[in-house]
Structures are given as C-alpha cells and as structure tokens.
Write a protein that holds these residues in place. Structure first.
Motif, PDB file in Angstrom:
ATOM      1  N   MET A 166       0.844  -1.166   0.000  1.00 39.09           N
ATOM      2  CA  MET A 166       0.000   0.000   0.000  1.00 39.09           C
ATOM      3  C   MET A 166       0.893   1.234   0.000  1.00 39.09           C
ATOM      4  O   MET A 166       1.977   1.222   0.578  1.00 39.09           O
ATOM      5  CB  MET A 166      -0.898  -0.002   1.236  1.00 39.09           C
ATOM      6  N   TYR A 167       0.444   2.274  -0.660  1.00 39.81           N
ATOM      7  CA  TYR A 167       1.194   3.510  -0.765  1.00 39.81           C
ATOM      8  C   TYR A 167       0.377   4.683  -0.235  1.00 39.81           C
ATOM      9  O   TYR A 167      -0.846   4.708  -0.385  1.00 39.81           O
ATOM     10  CB  TYR A 167       1.561   3.792  -2.221  1.00 39.81           C
ATOM     11  N   ILE A 168       1.061   5.646   0.370  1.00 43.55           N
ATOM     12  CA  ILE A 168       0.439   6.870   0.874  1.00 43.55           C
ATOM     13  C   ILE A 168       1.028   8.039   0.105  1.00 43.55           C
ATOM     14  O   ILE A 168       2.246   8.136  -0.046  1.00 43.55           O
ATOM     15  CB  ILE A 168       0.721   7.083   2.372  1.00 43.55           C
ATOM     16  N   ILE A 169       0.148   8.932  -0.362  1.00 42.40           N
ATOM     17  CA  ILE A 169       0.576  10.154  -1.037  1.00 42.40           C
ATOM     18  C   ILE A 169      -0.152  11.315  -0.376  1.00 42.40           C
ATOM     19  O   ILE A 169      -1.376  11.290  -0.242  1.00 42.40           O
ATOM     20  CB  ILE A 169       0.216  10.130  -2.540  1.00 42.40           C
ATOM     21  N   LYS A 170       0.584  12.319   0.026  1.00 40.85           N
ATOM     22  CA  LYS A 170       0.003  13.517   0.635  1.00 40.85           C
ATOM     23  C   LYS A 170      -0.010  14.621  -0.420  1.00 40.85           C
ATOM     24  O   LYS A 170       1.024  14.946  -0.999  1.00 40.85           O
ATOM     25  CB  LYS A 170       0.845  13.922   1.842  1.00 40.85           C
ATOM     26  N   VAL A 171      -1.206  15.172  -0.679  1.00 46.77           N
ATOM     27  CA  VAL A 171      -1.399  16.150  -1.742  1.00 46.77           C
ATOM     28  C   VAL A 171      -1.717  17.510  -1.137  1.00 46.77           C
ATOM     29  O   VAL A 171      -2.653  17.630  -0.336  1.00 46.77           O
ATOM     30  CB  VAL A 171      -2.557  15.704  -2.675  1.00 46.77           C
ATOM     31  N   LYS A 172      -0.946  18.517  -1.524  1.00 46.12           N
ATOM     32  CA  LYS A 172      -1.144  19.881  -1.017  1.00 46.12           C
ATOM     33  C   LYS A 172      -2.329  20.531  -1.712  1.00 46.12           C
ATOM     34  O   LYS A 172      -2.421  20.549  -2.929  1.00 46.12           O
ATOM     35  CB  LYS A 172       0.128  20.708  -1.277  1.00 46.12           C
ATOM     36  N   GLY A 173      -3.238  21.064  -0.929  1.00 47.17           N
ATOM     37  CA  GLY A 173      -4.383  21.777  -1.475  1.00 47.17           C
ATOM     38  C   GLY A 173      -3.971  23.186  -1.896  1.00 47.17           C
ATOM     39  O   GLY A 173      -2.941  23.698  -1.482  1.00 47.17           O
ATOM     40  N   VAL A 174      -4.783  23.795  -2.737  1.00 47.00           N
ATOM     41  CA  VAL A 174      -4.537  25.170  -3.164  1.00 47.00           C
ATOM     42  C   VAL A 174      -5.793  25.997  -2.938  1.00 47.00           C
ATOM     43  O   VAL A 174      -6.912  25.492  -3.059  1.00 47.00           O
ATOM     44  CB  VAL A 174      -4.128  25.242  -4.661  1.00 47.00           C
ATOM     45  N   ALA A 175      -5.588  27.267  -2.610  1.00 44.38           N
ATOM     46  CA  ALA A 175      -6.681  28.200  -2.355  1.00 44.38           C
ATOM     47  C   ALA A 175      -7.660  27.614  -1.336  1.00 44.38           C
ATOM     48  O   ALA A 175      -7.288  27.366  -0.208  1.00 44.38           O
ATOM     49  CB  ALA A 175      -7.356  28.598  -3.646  1.00 44.38           C
ATOM     50  N   LYS A 176      -8.896  27.362  -1.750  1.00 45.38           N
ATOM     51  CA  LYS A 176      -9.910  26.849  -0.816  1.00 45.38           C
ATOM     52  C   LYS A 176      -9.971  25.327  -0.775  1.00 45.38           C
ATOM     53  O   LYS A 176     -10.749  24.757  -0.020  1.00 45.38           O
ATOM     54  CB  LYS A 176     -11.284  27.396  -1.198  1.00 45.38           C
ATOM     55  N   ILE A 177      -9.163  24.657  -1.570  1.00 42.91           N
ATOM     56  CA  ILE A 177      -9.138  23.191  -1.579  1.00 42.91           C
ATOM     57  C   ILE A 177      -8.174  22.721  -0.484  1.00 42.91           C
ATOM     58  O   ILE A 177      -7.012  23.110  -0.474  1.00 42.91           O
ATOM     59  CB  ILE A 177      -8.689  22.654  -2.953  1.00 42.91           C
ATOM     60  N   PRO A 178      -8.640  21.889   0.452  1.00 43.39           N
ATOM     61  CA  PRO A 178      -7.785  21.453   1.569  1.00 43.39           C
ATOM     62  C   PRO A 178      -6.755  20.399   1.151  1.00 43.39           C
ATOM     63  O   PRO A 178      -6.820  19.854   0.051  1.00 43.39           O
ATOM     64  CB  PRO A 178      -8.786  20.852   2.556  1.00 43.39           C
ATOM     65  N   ASP A 179      -5.820  20.118   2.050  1.00 42.61           N
ATOM     66  CA  ASP A 179      -4.829  19.060   1.833  1.00 42.61           C
ATOM     67  C   ASP A 179      -5.530  17.698   1.901  1.00 42.61           C
ATOM     68  O   ASP A 179      -6.427  17.492   2.711  1.00 42.61           O
ATOM     69  CB  ASP A 179      -3.749  19.115   2.914  1.00 42.61           C
ATOM     70  N   TYR A 180      -5.095  16.778   1.041  1.00 41.57           N
ATOM     71  CA  TYR A 180      -5.686  15.449   0.968  1.00 41.57           C
ATOM     72  C   TYR A 180      -4.620  14.368   1.045  1.00 41.57           C
ATOM     73  O   TYR A 180      -3.447  14.630   0.810  1.00 41.57           O
ATOM     74  CB  TYR A 180      -6.450  15.264  -0.349  1.00 41.57           C
ATOM     75  N   VAL A 181      -5.073  13.163   1.355  1.00 40.77           N
ATOM     76  CA  VAL A 181      -4.215  11.981   1.388  1.00 40.77           C
ATOM     77  C   VAL A 181      -4.842  10.932   0.483  1.00 40.77           C
ATOM     78  O   VAL A 181      -6.055  10.747   0.483  1.00 40.77           O
ATOM     79  CB  VAL A 181      -4.097  11.426   2.822  1.00 40.77           C
TER      80      VAL A 181
END
Length: 67
Positions: A1-16
C-alpha cells in the motif's frame, strides 16, 4: 500500500491518497478527517499509526506502507 500527501490550493484542503500495489485508489480523504475513509477500507484500527506517518510525510512524496 502507498500513501501520497497532496497539497491543497486556495480553498481546496490538503488530501491523502491510499493506493494498493497496482496503484489503484483505495481511499482519498482530507488530512484533518480520516476517520470514515480508513474505517471503510478496514484500517480503522491502524488510523493512529497512519496519521502519524502522514504528519511527517512531505507533500508530493510517495511512502510505501507495509500493513
């Protein structure tokens, strides 16, 4: 299994993203609200461990998780 952390921009929050060995998306959730998504894929008991890894993970990096 892999985990990726994605940075949100403007009003979009950070996601995993949690992906399997074939890189198929298993779960996609906000960093601050993982509860239901981890329960849904059967990792509710490992939520604390996974969230600790996510806190230290830089955005855009892929981490292989052996559970």
């Amino acid at each position: 299994m892999y985990i990726i952390k994605v940075k949100g921009v403007a009003k979009i929050p950070d996601y995993v993203q949690l992906r399997d060995e074939k890189f198929t998306l298993l779960a996609y959730f906000r960093v601050d609200r993982p509860d239901k998504s981890l329960e849904k894929i059967g990792l509710g008991d490992k939520a604390e461990y996974i969230m600790n890894l996510i806190q230290d993970l830089p955005f855009g990096k892929i981490l292989k998780l052996d559970i």
